[in-house]
Motif scaffolding. Structure first.
Motif, short mmCIF file in Angstrom:
data_model
loop_
_atom_site.label_atom_id
_atom_site.label_comp_id
_atom_site.label_asym_id
_atom_site.label_seq_id
_atom_site.Cartn_x
_atom_site.Cartn_y
_atom_site.Cartn_z
N ALA A 105 -15.89 -16.88 1.22
CA ALA A 105 -15.12 -17.90 1.94
C ALA A 105 -13.80 -17.33 2.47
N ILE A 106 -13.12 -16.51 1.65
CA ILE A 106 -11.87 -15.90 2.10
C ILE A 106 -12.12 -14.98 3.29
N SER A 107 -13.19 -14.19 3.23
CA SER A 107 -13.47 -13.27 4.33
C SER A 107 -13.76 -14.02 5.63
N LEU A 108 -14.36 -15.21 5.52
CA LEU A 108 -14.63 -16.01 6.72
C LEU A 108 -13.35 -16.59 7.32
N GLN A 165 18.23 -6.05 7.89
CA GLN A 165 17.49 -4.97 8.55
C GLN A 165 16.30 -4.51 7.70
N ILE A 166 16.39 -4.80 6.39
CA ILE A 166 15.29 -4.57 5.46
C ILE A 166 15.07 -5.86 4.68
N VAL A 167 13.81 -6.28 4.56
CA VAL A 167 13.49 -7.49 3.79
C VAL A 167 12.48 -7.09 2.71
N ALA A 168 12.79 -7.41 1.45
CA ALA A 168 11.96 -6.98 0.32
C ALA A 168 11.31 -8.17 -0.36
N PHE A 169 10.03 -8.00 -0.74
CA PHE A 169 9.25 -9.05 -1.40
C PHE A 169 8.84 -8.61 -2.81
N PRO A 170 8.46 -9.56 -3.67
CA PRO A 170 8.25 -9.26 -5.09
C PRO A 170 6.91 -8.62 -5.47
N HIS A 171 6.90 -8.14 -6.69
CA HIS A 171 5.70 -7.59 -7.34
C HIS A 171 4.64 -8.68 -7.44
N GLY A 172 3.40 -8.36 -7.05
CA GLY A 172 2.31 -9.33 -7.14
C GLY A 172 2.19 -10.24 -5.95
N CYS A 173 3.03 -10.05 -4.94
CA CYS A 173 3.02 -10.94 -3.77
C CYS A 173 1.68 -10.89 -3.04
N GLY A 174 1.00 -9.77 -3.15
CA GLY A 174 -0.28 -9.62 -2.46
C GLY A 174 -1.42 -10.41 -3.06
N ASP A 229 -12.38 -7.15 -8.64
CA ASP A 229 -13.56 -6.55 -8.01
C ASP A 229 -14.00 -7.36 -6.80
N GLU A 230 -13.93 -8.68 -6.91
CA GLU A 230 -14.40 -9.55 -5.83
C GLU A 230 -13.36 -9.73 -4.72
N PHE A 231 -12.08 -9.79 -5.11
CA PHE A 231 -11.06 -10.23 -4.15
C PHE A 231 -10.10 -9.16 -3.66
N SER A 232 -9.97 -8.05 -4.36
CA SER A 232 -8.88 -7.12 -4.04
C SER A 232 -8.92 -6.63 -2.59
N SER A 233 -10.11 -6.37 -2.08
CA SER A 233 -10.24 -5.87 -0.70
C SER A 233 -9.76 -6.91 0.32
N SER A 234 -10.24 -8.16 0.17
CA SER A 234 -9.85 -9.22 1.10
C SER A 234 -8.37 -9.55 0.99
N LEU A 235 -7.87 -9.63 -0.24
CA LEU A 235 -6.46 -9.96 -0.44
C LEU A 235 -5.55 -8.87 0.12
N GLU A 278 -6.18 -6.93 2.61
CA GLU A 278 -6.22 -6.99 4.07
C GLU A 278 -5.34 -8.12 4.59
N ILE A 279 -5.42 -9.29 3.94
CA ILE A 279 -4.56 -10.42 4.34
C ILE A 279 -3.10 -10.07 4.15
N PHE A 280 -2.78 -9.55 2.99
CA PHE A 280 -1.41 -9.18 2.61
C PHE A 280 -0.81 -8.18 3.59
N LEU A 281 -1.51 -7.08 3.83
CA LEU A 281 -0.97 -6.02 4.67
C LEU A 281 -0.90 -6.44 6.13
N THR A 282 -1.91 -7.15 6.60
CA THR A 282 -1.90 -7.63 8.00
C THR A 282 -0.77 -8.61 8.23
N THR A 283 -0.53 -9.50 7.26
CA THR A 283 0.54 -10.49 7.39
C THR A 283 1.90 -9.83 7.52
N PHE A 284 2.22 -8.92 6.60
CA PHE A 284 3.55 -8.32 6.62
C PHE A 284 3.71 -7.31 7.75
#
Length: 350
Positions: free
Chosen positions: A12-15, A80-89, A125-131, A133-139
């Motif tokens: 569902a997330i990938s869709l 000029q630099i914006v930092a986000f927390p551990h686990g944000c992805g 195992d199920e979500f790390s790849s999708s998460l 991709e969302i995380f990195l694409t967003t930022f």
């Protein structure tokens, strides 16, 4: 039944995700690229640290728009630099339709370390790849849209059969300038088999040389000393403490390190409750002699149980000014009212 729901949730997330959708959401929110980096000077670098309140994001748009809100506020304040927390992805996992079931299962096994570890491994195992991709694409889209550097917190990354906790530094064009893997793992991360990083990086930006140290790494003297020795003047330390005690110790650790090494440390954090309660306040630390109250705190979010953001003005030249702790400060009130009585008590004991 749970494995089936995990598979369906991952599908569902990938869709629901596509890079173009993220870029479209960001484009709708952002009307003009900032010129903050054009105003960079060593005596006035501005760094934002986000205190992200954990909550369930039911749609991709909710997640992207919330991250956009923190970046927009920081950029408006000149960051000029914006930092986000551990686990944000990991936060986009709420997009899954079976999130409530997953949360109930986590609550059920949270006190059983073996069951908890097994469940988390299934989730990763199920979500790390999708998460990821969302995380990195967003930022990446946000960094490009606003024209600033973003340290995108951290997430868990599977490479083959190896699991890493990794943070990313994105440049003003949304490209990955550098990455940093977690070095000091928590007991749970050790149980999950997270592979520790093998090196510390420092990256040169238009706002100064920057290093990232995740979680405990940012409060441990050895990696801090290495990063400073590599020329880092600003250390970004994404955090996500689960107990008030951890956060209290972190506060003192950051202060001591910033003062001892003559470096600025910006610590974005998670806050709020979603299954577990996250404690802490986003803050920026510096050497005692160049902070306003001489307490090592440049700036700090006031409340520790809600979202927030600070933007701190850092004078990098002051890091090299030098300070003699014995002669560089004075306390006229103490000298006037307490000095003699203190010495009298001491001489009586001797």
């Amino acid at each position: 039944m749970l494995p089936v729901k995990l598979k369906l949730s991952s599908f569902a997330i990938s869709l629901k995700f596509s890079p173009r959708r993220v870029e479209h959401i960001v484009a709708k929110k952002n009307s003009e690229r900032s010129q903050n980096l054009a105003a960079c000077s060593r005596d006035g670098v501005r760094v934002g640290a986000a205190q992200v309140e954990v909550r369930r994001y039911r749609t991709l748009a909710e997640y992207v728009e919330d991250m956009d809100r923190y970046v927009a506020k920081a950029v408006h304040a000149g960051a000029q630099i914006v930092a986000f927390p551990h686990g944000c992805g990991l936060l986009p996992i709420g997009i899954t339709p079976y999130f409530d079931t997953l949360l109930e299962e986590l609550q059920r096994v949270k006190d059983n370390s073996e069951e908890l570890t097994a469940l988390l491994l299934q989730l990763l195992d199920e979500f790390s790849s999708s998460l990821q991709e969302i995380f990195l694409t967003t930022f990446s889209a946000l960094a490009k849209a606003y024209g600033v550097y973003i340290m995108a917190g951290s997430t868990y990354v599977l490479e083959g059969d190896k699991l890493y906790c990794r943070s990313y530094l994105l440049d003003e064009n949304g490209l990955v300038l550098g990455t940093q893997d977690l070095l000091h793992r928590s007991p749970l991360e050790k149980a999950l088999g997270v592979v520790p990083g093998e090196e510390i990086r420092s990256d040169l930006t238009k706002a100064g040389r920057v290093a990232i140290l995740i979680g405990q790494d940012g409060r441990t003297l050895e990696p801090l000393r290495i990063a400073r020795g590599m020329g880092a003047e600003i250390i970004l330390s994404p955090s996500g403490s689960l107990t008030p005690r951890q956060e209290s110790l972190a506060d003192w650790g950051y202060k001591a390190a910033a003062d001892a090494l003559a470096v600025y440390i910006a610590a974005p954090v998670l806050s709020g409750t979603m299954g577990v309660r996250f404690c802490g306040r986003a803050a920026c630390y510096g050497p005692l002699n160049i902070t306003k109250e001489r307490d090592g705190i440049v700036n700090q979010v006031i409340c520790d149980d809600a979202g927030g953001l600070i933007v701190s003005r850092l004078n990098l030249e002051q890091l090299y000014a030098g300070f003699d702790a014995y002669t560089g400060d004075s306390n006229p009130e103490f000298i006037k009212t307490q000095l003699m009585s203190a010495y009298q008590k001491l001489t009586k004991r001797l």
